[in-house]
Every structure is written in C-alpha cells, then in structure tokens.
Motif scaffolding. Structure first.
Motif, short mmCIF file in Angstrom:
data_model
loop_
_atom_site.label_atom_id
_atom_site.label_comp_id
_atom_site.label_asym_id
_atom_site.label_seq_id
_atom_site.Cartn_x
_atom_site.Cartn_y
_atom_site.Cartn_z
N ILE A 1 9.42 12.12 -7.54
CA ILE A 1 10.74 11.57 -7.84
C ILE A 1 10.98 11.61 -9.34
O ILE A 1 10.08 11.35 -10.14
N CYS A 2 12.19 12.00 -9.74
CA CYS A 2 12.57 11.97 -11.14
C CYS A 2 14.08 11.84 -11.22
O CYS A 2 14.79 12.09 -10.25
N LEU A 3 14.58 11.42 -12.37
CA LEU A 3 16.01 11.31 -12.58
C LEU A 3 16.58 12.66 -12.96
O LEU A 3 15.90 13.48 -13.58
N SER A 4 17.83 12.90 -12.58
CA SER A 4 18.46 14.17 -12.92
C SER A 4 18.52 14.33 -14.43
O SER A 4 18.89 13.40 -15.16
N PRO A 5 18.17 15.53 -14.95
CA PRO A 5 18.21 15.74 -16.40
C PRO A 5 19.60 16.01 -16.94
O PRO A 5 19.78 16.15 -18.13
N PHE A 6 20.61 16.08 -16.07
CA PHE A 6 21.95 16.43 -16.51
C PHE A 6 22.95 15.34 -16.16
O PHE A 6 22.97 14.83 -15.05
N ALA A 7 23.79 15.00 -17.13
CA ALA A 7 24.91 14.10 -16.86
C ALA A 7 26.07 14.94 -16.34
O ALA A 7 26.20 16.12 -16.64
N ALA B 1 10.72 4.00 -6.63
CA ALA B 1 9.34 4.29 -6.27
C ALA B 1 9.24 4.94 -4.90
O ALA B 1 10.01 4.62 -3.99
N LEU B 2 8.29 5.84 -4.79
CA LEU B 2 7.98 6.46 -3.50
C LEU B 2 6.82 5.72 -2.88
O LEU B 2 5.83 5.41 -3.55
N ALA C 1 0.84 -1.20 0.00
CA ALA C 1 0.00 0.00 0.00
C ALA C 1 0.87 1.24 0.00
O ALA C 1 1.95 1.25 0.58
N GLY C 2 0.40 2.29 -0.69
CA GLY C 2 1.04 3.59 -0.55
C GLY C 2 1.94 4.06 -1.66
O GLY C 2 2.53 5.13 -1.55
N TYR C 3 2.07 3.32 -2.78
CA TYR C 3 2.94 3.77 -3.87
C TYR C 3 2.30 4.95 -4.61
O TYR C 3 1.15 4.87 -5.08
N THR C 4 3.05 6.06 -4.74
CA THR C 4 2.54 7.23 -5.44
C THR C 4 3.51 7.77 -6.49
O THR C 4 3.09 8.28 -7.52
N GLY C 5 4.81 7.73 -6.25
CA GLY C 5 5.80 8.27 -7.18
C GLY C 5 6.58 7.16 -7.86
O GLY C 5 6.79 6.08 -7.27
N LEU C 6 7.03 7.39 -9.10
CA LEU C 6 7.69 6.33 -9.85
C LEU C 6 8.54 6.89 -10.98
O LEU C 6 8.15 7.81 -11.68
N THR C 7 9.73 6.32 -11.12
CA THR C 7 10.56 6.53 -12.30
C THR C 7 11.40 5.27 -12.46
O THR C 7 11.25 4.31 -11.70
N GLY C 8 12.28 5.23 -13.45
CA GLY C 8 13.06 4.01 -13.64
C GLY C 8 14.14 4.15 -14.69
O GLY C 8 14.23 5.16 -15.39
#
Length: 231
Positions: free
Chosen positions: A209-215, A172-173, A153-160
């Motif tokens: 949550i998100c991945l950084s847009p910069f290398a 995941a958050l 229970a409780g998943y709201t944020g996601l990236t990968g």
C-alpha cells in the motif's frame, strides 16, 4: 491492450526480492533475502544490482528525508528498522539498527512495513498478535517504544497522512485470516479503533500500500514510493 515491461528483470536481483523504493523511478533500492545482502541498488533497465548492506533478510525498504531504511524480521539483533548507510547509497555500506522492535522484551516481534510521520515519529506494522501497529518516538538520542496503536495479528503494509487536525491517520494492510483487508486508524492513543475500508475477499490478499504520487491535474512530483510483499 496494455503491455507491462519490467523496469528490473528478476535476473538482475539476487534471490527473493520483496520490495522496492524510488525517488524518481530511475533508481531503485530493493529489499529481499540474500546470502550476503538484504538491500540492493539498481537503475531502471540495468543489467546488474549492487549489494549494499546486511541484514540479509530484509522485508520492506523505504525512504524518508533522503535516507534509505529497511525492516528485518531475522531475529535479534537484527529484528527492527535499519538505516542503510548515509543518504541514498549506491555502493556497499553499513547498516545501523535504529528501531529495535523487540522492545518491550519477552515478546516475539515480526516487523514489516513502516511509516515515518515526521523526524520524531515512526509507526511499524507487525504481524504478531500481541504487537500489531506500533508507535515509536525519537527522544533526541534513540528511538523508544511509545505504545501499540492497534493490536491485531496480521499487519504487514502501512502508510499514512496527517489530517487537518494534525493527527496521524494510518492506512494499514492486514493479512490475518479473519481480518484480511485495508484499514484506516487515526492515532488517538493506545488501542485506537480502526475502520475497514475494503476487505480483500475470499482467496485474495493485499500485499502493498502507498499513497498516489500525483495530485489531480498537476505535473508529477518526486516523492518516495514503496511497495512491499509478504515473506
């Protein structure tokens, strides 16, 4: 001392904005709750926003392959992931429910964030206890439910990301009372295990949550960026 200036004053938007996505930081697609439009479009520094499409109760907005999508938890027939118009719309348009998260039927669904791993694989974060992180695949005609990657229970944020072995690694958050924090889950099939990366701590809750847009040490590149807020 750093001063933060909003790129979009709240007065531009209708009630209860929840998330935003952008390709370049100059134009934004915004999710929220509004009597007429759940998804809106605005430019940085602008004084108005344009309503794009229903459902009126939109939670998270994202961009994949230059196409805007939003999630909605407003119940059947709107509960799921919607394609907003065609491409990156800037005027009123239609929406198409592409992933029906009520499937399998008979169980409540509450979709929030989502991540397209590729053109035929999409993961959806659901805060319902019996659903959790869910995998859907495209069979050439429609998106169909594959399995629950991790049921909590409780998943709201996601990236990968895809790892060196080609596996999908989800970040995941979870905002559940006893599970509040950031988790990593490598999709190895149904009921994949998860690893706690960071707990939010008492009286705190992560909301996006998100991945950084910069290398590192490189010039900025145009990427999809999205953040989401809980309802």
């Amino acid at each position: 001392t750093t001063t933060l200036d909003p790129v979009l004053p709240l007065s531009v938007l209708s009630t209860n904005p929840r998330g935003a996505a952008s390709m370049d930081g100059a134009a934004f697609w915004i999710s929220g709750q509004d009597a007429s439009f759940g998804t809106q479009y605005a430019i940085s520094g602008g004084s108005t926003a344009t309503g794009l499409a229903t459902p009126a109760n939109s939670r998270v907005v994202g961009i994949f392959n230059n196409q805007v999508y939003t999630s909605s938890g407003s119940g059947s027939p709107n509960n799921g992931i919607h394609r907003i118009g065609v491409g990156l719309p800037t005027a009123a348009t239609s929406n198409t429910l592409v992933i029906d998260t009520f499937t399998p039927t008979g169980v409540a669904a509450s979709p929030y964030d989502f991540w397209f791993a590729d053109a035929v694989t999409c993961y959806v974060a659901d805060d319902t206890a019996s659903r959790g992180l869910r995998k859907f695949t495209y069979n050439g005609t429609a998106w169909v439910f594959a399995y629950n990657v991790n049921v909590e229970a409780g998943y709201t944020g996601l990236t990968g990301v895809k790892n060196a072995s080609g596996q999908n690694v989800l970040y995941a958050l979870n905002s559940g009372a006893s599970n509040n924090g950031i988790y990593a889950i490598t999709d190895t099939g149904a009921s994949s295990s998860r690893t706690l990366i960071r707990a939010s701590g008492a009286n705190f809750a992560y909301r996006g949550i998100c991945l950084s847009p910069f290398a590192a040490n490189t010039a900025p590149i145009a990427v999809d960026q999205s953040v989401s807020t809980d309802e």
